[in-house]
Motif scaffolding. Structure first.
Motif, PDB file in Angstrom:
ATOM      1  N   ASN A 204      18.526  14.479  -1.698  1.00 59.16           N
ATOM      2  CA  ASN A 204      18.439  14.153  -0.281  1.00 59.16           C
ATOM      3  C   ASN A 204      18.747  12.687  -0.009  1.00 59.16           C
ATOM      4  N   ILE A 205      19.664  12.469   0.926  1.00 61.58           N
ATOM      5  CA  ILE A 205      19.852  11.194   1.586  1.00 61.58           C
ATOM      6  C   ILE A 205      19.857  11.480   3.078  1.00 61.58           C
ATOM      7  N   ALA A 206      19.577  10.466   3.879  1.00 63.55           N
ATOM      8  CA  ALA A 206      19.497  10.734   5.313  1.00 63.55           C
ATOM      9  C   ALA A 206      19.562   9.445   6.109  1.00 63.55           C
ATOM     10  N   HIS A 207      20.213   9.532   7.279  1.00 62.29           N
ATOM     11  CA  HIS A 207      20.020   8.538   8.333  1.00 62.29           C
ATOM     12  C   HIS A 207      18.752   8.976   9.058  1.00 62.29           C
ATOM     13  N   ALA A 208      17.628   8.748   8.394  1.00 60.37           N
ATOM     14  CA  ALA A 208      16.381   9.376   8.821  1.00 60.37           C
ATOM     15  C   ALA A 208      15.931   8.922  10.200  1.00 60.37           C
TER      16      ALA A 208
ATOM     17  N   ALA B  46       8.551  -5.598  11.770  1.00 61.25           N
ATOM     18  CA  ALA B  46       8.622  -5.244  10.356  1.00 61.25           C
ATOM     19  C   ALA B  46       7.235  -4.913   9.806  1.00 61.25           C
ATOM     20  N   THR B  47       6.237  -5.682  10.195  1.00 60.42           N
ATOM     21  CA  THR B  47       4.868  -5.415   9.744  1.00 60.42           C
ATOM     22  C   THR B  47       4.377  -4.075  10.263  1.00 60.42           C
ATOM     23  N   ARG B  48       4.681  -3.773  11.526  1.00 61.95           N
ATOM     24  CA  ARG B  48       4.272  -2.480  12.098  1.00 61.95           C
ATOM     25  C   ARG B  48       4.966  -1.321  11.393  1.00 61.95           C
ATOM     26  N   MET B  49       6.239  -1.506  11.025  1.00 60.71           N
ATOM     27  CA  MET B  49       6.942  -0.441  10.318  1.00 60.71           C
ATOM     28  C   MET B  49       6.307  -0.188   8.960  1.00 60.71           C
ATOM     29  N   SER B  50       5.959  -1.242   8.258  1.00 58.97           N
ATOM     30  CA  SER B  50       5.297  -1.083   6.968  1.00 58.97           C
ATOM     31  C   SER B  50       3.970  -0.343   7.129  1.00 58.97           C
ATOM     32  N   ALA B  51       3.243  -0.640   8.204  1.00 61.78           N
ATOM     33  CA  ALA B  51       1.981   0.062   8.468  1.00 61.78           C
ATOM     34  C   ALA B  51       2.220   1.542   8.738  1.00 61.78           C
ATOM     35  N   CYS B  52       3.295   1.867   9.441  1.00 68.18           N
ATOM     36  CA  CYS B  52       3.642   3.274   9.680  1.00 68.18           C
ATOM     37  C   CYS B  52       3.898   3.997   8.362  1.00 68.18           C
ATOM     38  N   PHE B  53       4.569   3.320   7.434  1.00 70.00           N
ATOM     39  CA  PHE B  53       4.809   3.911   6.126  1.00 70.00           C
ATOM     40  C   PHE B  53       3.472   4.194   5.419  1.00 70.00           C
ATOM     41  N   ASP B  54       2.584   3.213   5.449  1.00 69.75           N
ATOM     42  CA  ASP B  54       1.286   3.361   4.775  1.00 69.75           C
ATOM     43  C   ASP B  54       0.478   4.501   5.382  1.00 69.75           C
ATOM     44  N   ASP B  55       0.452   4.554   6.697  1.00 68.41           N
ATOM     45  CA  ASP B  55      -0.338   5.582   7.373  1.00 68.41           C
ATOM     46  C   ASP B  55       0.180   6.988   7.082  1.00 68.41           C
TER      47      ASP B  55
ATOM     48  N   VAL C 133       8.956   8.625   9.157  1.00 68.43           N
ATOM     49  CA  VAL C 133      10.056   8.509  10.125  1.00 68.43           C
ATOM     50  C   VAL C 133       9.548   8.829  11.524  1.00 68.43           C
ATOM     51  N   ALA C 134       8.804   9.941  11.650  1.00 69.60           N
ATOM     52  CA  ALA C 134       8.255  10.308  12.950  1.00 69.60           C
ATOM     53  C   ALA C 134       7.267   9.256  13.445  1.00 69.60           C
ATOM     54  N   ALA C 135       6.495   8.670  12.535  1.00 66.72           N
ATOM     55  CA  ALA C 135       5.509   7.659  12.923  1.00 66.72           C
ATOM     56  C   ALA C 135       6.185   6.395  13.444  1.00 66.72           C
TER      57      ALA C 135
ATOM     58  N   ALA D 291       9.280   6.006  -7.618  1.00 69.14           N
ATOM     59  CA  ALA D 291       8.945   6.835  -6.462  1.00 69.14           C
ATOM     60  C   ALA D 291       9.873   8.037  -6.431  1.00 69.14           C
ATOM     61  N   ASN D 292       9.398   9.118  -5.843  1.00 71.51           N
ATOM     62  CA  ASN D 292      10.247  10.287  -5.655  1.00 71.51           C
ATOM     63  C   ASN D 292      11.199  10.117  -4.478  1.00 71.51           C
ATOM     64  N   VAL D 293      10.753   9.357  -3.479  1.00 72.12           N
ATOM     65  CA  VAL D 293      11.547   9.143  -2.270  1.00 72.12           C
ATOM     66  C   VAL D 293      11.357   7.702  -1.809  1.00 72.12           C
ATOM     67  N   VAL D 294      12.420   7.095  -1.356  1.00 75.67           N
ATOM     68  CA  VAL D 294      12.360   5.741  -0.830  1.00 75.67           C
ATOM     69  C   VAL D 294      12.835   5.754   0.616  1.00 75.67           C
ATOM     70  N   LEU D 295      12.084   5.100   1.486  1.00 79.72           N
ATOM     71  CA  LEU D 295      12.543   4.827   2.845  1.00 79.72           C
ATOM     72  C   LEU D 295      12.917   3.361   2.939  1.00 79.72           C
ATOM     73  N   LEU D 296      14.077   3.093   3.511  1.00 75.36           N
ATOM     74  CA  LEU D 296      14.565   1.732   3.689  1.00 75.36           C
ATOM     75  C   LEU D 296      14.740   1.472   5.180  1.00 75.36           C
ATOM     76  N   GLY D 297      13.926   0.591   5.717  1.00 80.03           N
ATOM     77  CA  GLY D 297      14.032   0.229   7.124  1.00 80.03           C
ATOM     78  C   GLY D 297      14.565  -1.177   7.275  1.00 80.03           C
ATOM     79  N   ARG D 298      15.253  -1.420   8.380  1.00 81.63           N
ATOM     80  CA  ARG D 298      15.691  -2.777   8.690  1.00 81.63           C
ATOM     81  C   ARG D 298      15.372  -3.092  10.143  1.00 81.63           C
ATOM     82  N   VAL D 299      14.966  -4.323  10.368  1.00 78.67           N
ATOM     83  CA  VAL D 299      14.667  -4.824  11.712  1.00 78.67           C
ATOM     84  C   VAL D 299      15.497  -6.076  11.918  1.00 78.67           C
ATOM     85  N   ASP D 300      16.289  -6.122  13.006  1.00 79.23           N
ATOM     86  CA  ASP D 300      17.123  -7.303  13.245  1.00 79.23           C
ATOM     87  C   ASP D 300      16.730  -8.059  14.508  1.00 79.23           C
ATOM     88  N   THR D 301      15.544  -7.754  15.045  1.00 78.56           N
ATOM     89  CA  THR D 301      15.031  -8.530  16.169  1.00 78.56           C
ATOM     90  C   THR D 301      14.701  -9.935  15.682  1.00 78.56           C
TER      91      THR D 301
END
Length: 455
Positions: free
Chosen positions: A364-368, A288-297, A233-235, A269-279
């Motif tokens: 845990n759930i969150a508007h992370a 979207a590709t950059r967000m996936s890379a942030c998750f990986d990193d 999330v911070a990334a 998985a123990n935790v799932v992050l769900l991101g959406r991009v509407d650009t």
């Protein structure tokens, strides 16, 4: 008081049967206290709401307003001897202006119903709390509700243009304006948003609209550790990305949803992050590709830009169903703290430690994406010791959020559950300002007394 209400209102507006009244006495806040009302009123117009308030002014009777009762802070809970004003029957969409891009609605309109009506005109109302299939616009205004889209598009206050309000003195007034700009006088409309029925009763809402959202791309990331998910999330924020949604849901919640709804959620998985991009266009693809890379990193065990819209929709549906699914397993005490995005990993780590320290199950759930975390503290039924441990954990989570520069409530409101936390968060001078505003706008002290700030 009841005789006065009978004289002022059509007979079918007044509910006195104890079994019927019992269904209106509290919201969904687990363990928040409530009293027994003298009556419930279901008005159909602003003038009927005004008649109720005038009768209560004359008799010194407290007035507690509620919408659908989906709140999670006790803000709509009855106090002893009060009149509950239930606004769910005031559910008309009065107008949708496509030129000026606004909608005028009564407070009992369901959030999703407004969104559906706007979509028919190519327009969109962004605030979307997880309770949007059930919660009302009036209740959303009362708590300044946020939701999944608010990380990019803002919260309810950002969309309220004008309100019709019955004051604590029984006057019917309009606050705000429908023009695109306007700074004449104090911004009383914004003051009403988030005031939880303590400063006035909202009887009509004018909200700004946007063009329909572009079809989003969904990015999913699986994590072994909730702290790693917090680092992702911070990334995302550090990368300069502004997703249209960035939601966290842990395995406990997904399993509970699947057991309830049999959605076939095969998530390893123990935790799932769900991101959406509407650009739109290639720029959105790149985000979207950059967000996936942030998750990986940040340590994701798997991440991908989804090509299966049905699967993506199922995961987001599961996120919305997480709270009621967990509630089926036992009483759930729901937190609503919000911290700066850079502190999301640390806050999630502290929540884990608090759960261990108090021997309390915390899902845990969150508007992370905007740091708004919703730990769900679960205690078995009829286990007083477990309830006491959960309450202690609840308080420690508030302490941790304040230590990290956060707030005790991001969107659920103060109500009853967060009054002590608010007193710790705000300067005493600011608390005194709250009380002064309350006294000025509710001179008889009848509007939702005993909520938000103790008098």
């Amino acid at each position: 008081m009841v005789d006065a209400l009978r004289s002022a209102l059509p007979a079918d507006r007044l509910l006195l049967d104890p079994d019927v009244v019992a269904s209106y006495v509290h919201d969904e806040a687990e363990w928040a206290p409530h009293g027994e009302p003298a009556a419930v009123v279901r008005p159909r117009s602003a003038e009927e709401v005004r008649a109720v308030v005038l009768a209560c002014v004359e008799t010194g009777t407290p007035v507690v307003t509620r919408g659908a009762g989906t709140g999670l802070s006790g803000g709509a809970n009855a106090v002893a001897g009060c009149v509950v004003v239930a606004l769910d029957a005031m559910n008309s969409i009065v107008e949708i202006d496509t030129l000026e891009r606004y909608a005028v609605v009564q407070p009992g309109v369901i959030n999703d119903h407004l969104r559906e009506a706007c979509a028919e005109h190519g327009l969109w109302y962004p605030p979307d709390p997880a309770s949007s299939p059930w919660s009302t616009i009036g209740g959303n205004v009362a708590t300044n509700a946020g939701g999944l889209c608010c990380v990019k598009y803002g919260v309810t206050r950002d969309y309220v243009l004008e309100l019709q309000v019955v004051t604590g003195s029984g006057e019917l007034v309009r606050l705000g304006r429908r023009t695109a700009k306007g700074v004449a006088g104090y911004d009383f409309a914004s003051l009403m948003v988030g005031s939880e029925g303590t400063l006035g009763i909202v009887t009509e809402v004018t909200v700004r609209l946007r063009p329909l959202q572009h079809p989003p791309r969904t990015v999913a990331g699986y994590f072994d550790s909730i702290v790693d998910a917090g680092r992702a999330v911070a990334a995302v924020a550090a990368a300069g990305l502004t997703p249209s949604a960035l939601e966290l849901v842990d395995r406990q919640c997904l399993v509970a949803v699947d057991a309830w709804k049999n959605m076939g959620l095969a998530v390893d998985a123990n935790v799932v992050l769900l991101g959406r991009v509407d650009t739109p266009g290639v720029e959105g693809d790149a985000e979207a590709t950059r967000m996936s890379a942030c998750f990986d990193d940040a340590g994701a065990t798997w991440s991908a830009v989804s090509t299966d819209q049905a699967e993506s929709d199922a995961l987001f549906a599961a996120r919305r169903l997480a709270y009621p699914a967990m509630e089926r397993l036992g009483p759930v005490l729901t937190e609503d703290v919000c911290v700066p995005k850079r502190h999301v990993p640390e806050m999630l780590a502290r929540i884990e430690a608090i759960g261990r320290r108090h021997d309390t199950v915390i899902a845990n759930i969150a508007h992370a994406g905007d740091g708004n975390l919703h730990p769900l503290l679960v205690a078995p039924r009829d286990d007083d010791a477990a309830r006491d441990r959960a309450r202690a954990a609840f308080d420690d989570i508030i302490t941790a959020a304040l230590e990290l520069g956060g707030t005790v409530t991001g969107e659920h409101g103060v109500g009853l559950l967060k009054m002590d936390g608010l007193a710790r968060e705000l300067d005493p001078v600011v608390l005194a300002m709250h009380r002064a505003v309350k006294a000025a706008l509710d001179p008889h002290g009848i509007l939702n007394p005993g909520k938000i700030v103790a008098t």
